[in-house]
Scaffold this motif. Sequence first.
Motif, PDB file in Angstrom:
ATOM      1  N   GLN A   1       0.834  -1.197   0.000  1.00 15.82           N
ATOM      2  CA  GLN A   1       0.000   0.000   0.000  1.00 15.82           C
ATOM      3  C   GLN A   1       0.868   1.247   0.000  1.00 15.82           C
ATOM      4  OE1 GLN A   1      -2.307  -0.360   3.665  1.00 15.82           O
ATOM      5  NE2 GLN A   1      -0.843   0.913   4.763  1.00 15.82           N
ATOM      6  N   ALA A   2       0.259   2.340  -0.425  1.00 19.54           N
ATOM      7  CA  ALA A   2       0.938   3.639  -0.428  1.00 19.54           C
ATOM      8  C   ALA A   2       0.040   4.658   0.254  1.00 19.54           C
ATOM      9  CB  ALA A   2       1.246   4.078  -1.862  1.00 19.54           C
ATOM     10  N   VAL A   3       0.667   5.566   1.014  1.00 19.33           N
ATOM     11  CA  VAL A   3      -0.069   6.612   1.726  1.00 19.33           C
ATOM     12  C   VAL A   3       0.555   7.960   1.397  1.00 19.33           C
ATOM     13  CG1 VAL A   3      -0.673   7.542   3.987  1.00 19.33           C
ATOM     14  CG2 VAL A   3      -0.774   5.081   3.594  1.00 19.33           C
ATOM     15  N   LYS A   4      -0.307   8.918   1.119  1.00 17.16           N
ATOM     16  CA  LYS A   4       0.138  10.289   0.849  1.00 17.16           C
ATOM     17  C   LYS A   4      -0.883  11.230   1.466  1.00 17.16           C
ATOM     18  CE  LYS A   4       1.531  13.283  -3.055  1.00 17.16           C
ATOM     19  NZ  LYS A   4       2.953  13.450  -2.679  1.00 17.16           N
ATOM     20  N   ARG A   5      -0.402  12.134   2.314  1.00 19.12           N
ATOM     21  CA  ARG A   5      -1.281  13.101   3.000  1.00 19.12           C
ATOM     22  C   ARG A   5      -2.423  12.392   3.719  1.00 19.12           C
ATOM     23  NH1 ARG A   5      -1.090  16.715  -2.220  1.00 19.12           N
ATOM     24  NH2 ARG A   5       0.936  17.725  -1.940  1.00 19.12           N
ATOM     25  N   HIS A   6      -2.080  11.278   4.388  1.00 17.03           N
ATOM     26  CA  HIS A   6      -3.006  10.517   5.220  1.00 17.03           C
ATOM     27  C   HIS A   6      -4.105   9.811   4.428  1.00 17.03           C
ATOM     28  CE1 HIS A   6      -1.224  12.200   8.927  1.00 17.03           C
ATOM     29  NE2 HIS A   6      -1.057  13.276   8.193  1.00 17.03           N
ATOM     30  N   GLU A   7      -3.933   9.688   3.133  1.00 16.50           N
ATOM     31  CA  GLU A   7      -4.894   8.978   2.289  1.00 16.50           C
ATOM     32  C   GLU A   7      -4.174   7.885   1.512  1.00 16.50           C
ATOM     33  OE1 GLU A   7      -8.111   9.471   2.232  1.00 16.50           O
ATOM     34  OE2 GLU A   7      -8.189  11.325   3.417  1.00 16.50           O
ATOM     35  N   LYS A   8      -4.855   6.754   1.306  1.00 19.25           N
ATOM     36  CA  LYS A   8      -4.274   5.696   0.491  1.00 19.25           C
ATOM     37  C   LYS A   8      -4.293   6.095  -0.980  1.00 19.25           C
ATOM     38  CE  LYS A   8      -5.102   1.707   3.466  1.00 19.25           C
ATOM     39  NZ  LYS A   8      -5.675   0.341   3.571  1.00 19.25           N
ATOM     40  N   VAL A   9      -3.196   5.823  -1.653  1.00 16.12           N
ATOM     41  CA  VAL A   9      -3.076   6.111  -3.084  1.00 16.12           C
ATOM     42  C   VAL A   9      -2.524   4.869  -3.774  1.00 16.12           C
ATOM     43  CG1 VAL A   9      -2.741   8.592  -2.759  1.00 16.12           C
ATOM     44  CG2 VAL A   9      -0.753   7.084  -2.771  1.00 16.12           C
ATOM     45  N   GLU A  10      -2.521   4.860  -5.073  1.00 18.46           N
ATOM     46  CA  GLU A  10      -1.992   3.727  -5.820  1.00 18.46           C
ATOM     47  C   GLU A  10      -0.473   3.636  -5.632  1.00 18.46           C
ATOM     48  OE1 GLU A  10      -3.507   1.289  -7.552  1.00 18.46           O
ATOM     49  OE2 GLU A  10      -5.353   2.137  -6.705  1.00 18.46           O
ATOM     50  N   PRO A  11       0.057   2.422  -5.396  1.00 17.34           N
ATOM     51  CA  PRO A  11       1.495   2.287  -5.126  1.00 17.34           C
ATOM     52  C   PRO A  11       2.414   2.774  -6.242  1.00 17.34           C
ATOM     53  CG  PRO A  11       0.326   0.322  -4.409  1.00 17.34           C
ATOM     54  CD  PRO A  11      -0.657   1.159  -5.166  1.00 17.34           C
ATOM     55  N   LEU A  12       1.932   2.808  -7.484  1.00 11.33           N
ATOM     56  CA  LEU A  12       2.783   3.261  -8.584  1.00 11.33           C
ATOM     57  C   LEU A  12       2.527   4.709  -8.980  1.00 11.33           C
ATOM     58  CD1 LEU A  12       2.653   0.165 -11.002  1.00 11.33           C
ATOM     59  CD2 LEU A  12       4.157   0.571  -9.054  1.00 11.33           C
ATOM     60  N   ALA A  13       1.603   5.372  -8.266  1.00  9.02           N
ATOM     61  CA  ALA A  13       1.165   6.699  -8.708  1.00  9.02           C
ATOM     62  C   ALA A  13       2.138   7.823  -8.345  1.00  9.02           C
ATOM     63  CB  ALA A  13      -0.217   7.005  -8.133  1.00  9.02           C
ATOM     64  N   HIS A  14       2.833   7.694  -7.210  1.00  4.67           N
ATOM     65  CA  HIS A  14       3.664   8.807  -6.724  1.00  4.67           C
ATOM     66  C   HIS A  14       5.023   8.297  -6.248  1.00  4.67           C
ATOM     67  CE1 HIS A  14       0.022  11.318  -6.756  1.00  4.67           C
ATOM     68  NE2 HIS A  14      -0.587  10.299  -6.165  1.00  4.67           N
ATOM     69  N   PRO A  15       5.829   7.751  -7.125  1.00  2.00           N
ATOM     70  CA  PRO A  15       7.117   7.193  -6.690  1.00  2.00           C
ATOM     71  C   PRO A  15       8.006   8.243  -6.031  1.00  2.00           C
ATOM     72  CG  PRO A  15       7.002   7.323  -9.095  1.00  2.00           C
ATOM     73  CD  PRO A  15       5.633   7.603  -8.575  1.00  2.00           C
ATOM     74  N   GLY A  16       8.431   7.928  -4.806  1.00  3.69           N
ATOM     75  CA  GLY A  16       9.325   8.819  -4.085  1.00  3.69           C
ATOM     76  C   GLY A  16       8.647   9.915  -3.298  1.00  3.69           C
ATOM     77  N   THR A  17       7.325  10.092  -3.476  1.00  2.00           N
ATOM     78  CA  THR A  17       6.617  11.127  -2.719  1.00  2.00           C
ATOM     79  C   THR A  17       5.427  10.565  -1.946  1.00  2.00           C
ATOM     80  OG1 THR A  17       5.216  11.747  -4.604  1.00  2.00           O
ATOM     81  CG2 THR A  17       7.307  12.941  -4.338  1.00  2.00           C
ATOM     82  N   SER A  18       5.291   9.245  -1.908  1.00  2.00           N
ATOM     83  CA  SER A  18       4.320   8.588  -1.037  1.00  2.00           C
ATOM     84  C   SER A  18       5.045   7.493  -0.264  1.00  2.00           C
ATOM     85  CB  SER A  18       3.157   7.998  -1.846  1.00  2.00           C
ATOM     86  OG  SER A  18       3.615   6.978  -2.721  1.00  2.00           O
ATOM     87  N   ASP A  19       4.470   7.117   0.874  1.00  2.00           N
ATOM     88  CA  ASP A  19       5.089   6.112   1.746  1.00  2.00           C
ATOM     89  C   ASP A  19       4.609   4.731   1.327  1.00  2.00           C
ATOM     90  OD1 ASP A  19       6.491   5.087   4.045  1.00  2.00           O
ATOM     91  OD2 ASP A  19       4.542   4.876   5.017  1.00  2.00           O
TER      92      ASP A  19
END
Length: 326
Positions: A219-237
Amino acid sequence: MSLREEIKARIEAEGPLRLHDYMEMCNTAYYASRDPLGRAGDFTTAPEISQMFGEMVGAALADLFLRAGAPADAAYAELGPGRGTLATDALKLLRGVGFKGGVNFVETSPALRREQEKRHPTAVWLETIDNLPERPLMIVANEFFDALPVAQWVGDEERMVALGGDELMLTPDGEVTREESEVSVELMGKLAAHLAQYGGVLLVIDYGYGEGEQGDTLQAVKRHEKVEPLAHPGTSDLTAHVDFAALRTAATEAGARVTPVMTQGTWLETLGLGPRAMSLAGANPAEADNIAAARRRLSSPEGMGTLFKVMAVHHRGWPAPAGLGA
């Protein structure tokens, strides 16, 4: 060049990229460039929710330190210590029972090291666990293993990150039948071998599964929301659930003892989270609702209580931490 463009260029030159390597590249870039914690970041960890979490960890370690005979050469270590908040709260209780050992942080993020230094100016910072001091250690790994890279398989075929036109995509499609973290197993083996040789304990606190369950947990998290794991490489956890059964096997094979896996909620309540919450609320009536909410978030099934697990690895001559049995 952005990390996305760097990844695309690598795929074009070398072919599809292992998911393991993609995750490693992304999280290395992510943690090197930011403090990801808190409202202004991407996620919030238990120590940032309430001081009670670090106090319960500290109480368990203080009790363990005394039952181990208060060894004068023991030291504290933390893997991926965030802002140093957990260490601040835990060390208050450890210092209170006479622990005088040093503080070691395994941290590669420059941004987080700066935050840790504000709270622990005399700490020793280490790049890898290979540099841990050769002495008995009380090690805490809170939300550390979940950020280590995983590999996945669909049937017998390893999943890869490829290009679909100009976009990143995972291939092959289909149900993930196996997910494992070779890095986690290797690190646990090294940590357990250190404890088996020099003494001490490792507390692993993380979200995951305890009986070897399988499936896709990336899983990927950005700004406390789940996002697609390939959507924001290097800027999501990017994280994946921790396989506690695999860690248990690695630790046992390295010569350490391992406790049963316990849910975080059960462990914290066993240690006295409820009475501590009541004491804090009594001393701070205006904060009573917030303190109660923090307790629920840390220990209830609707919060972190069930998904998060706790396991201890320890030297055969050291006792198990309170609440975790033998």
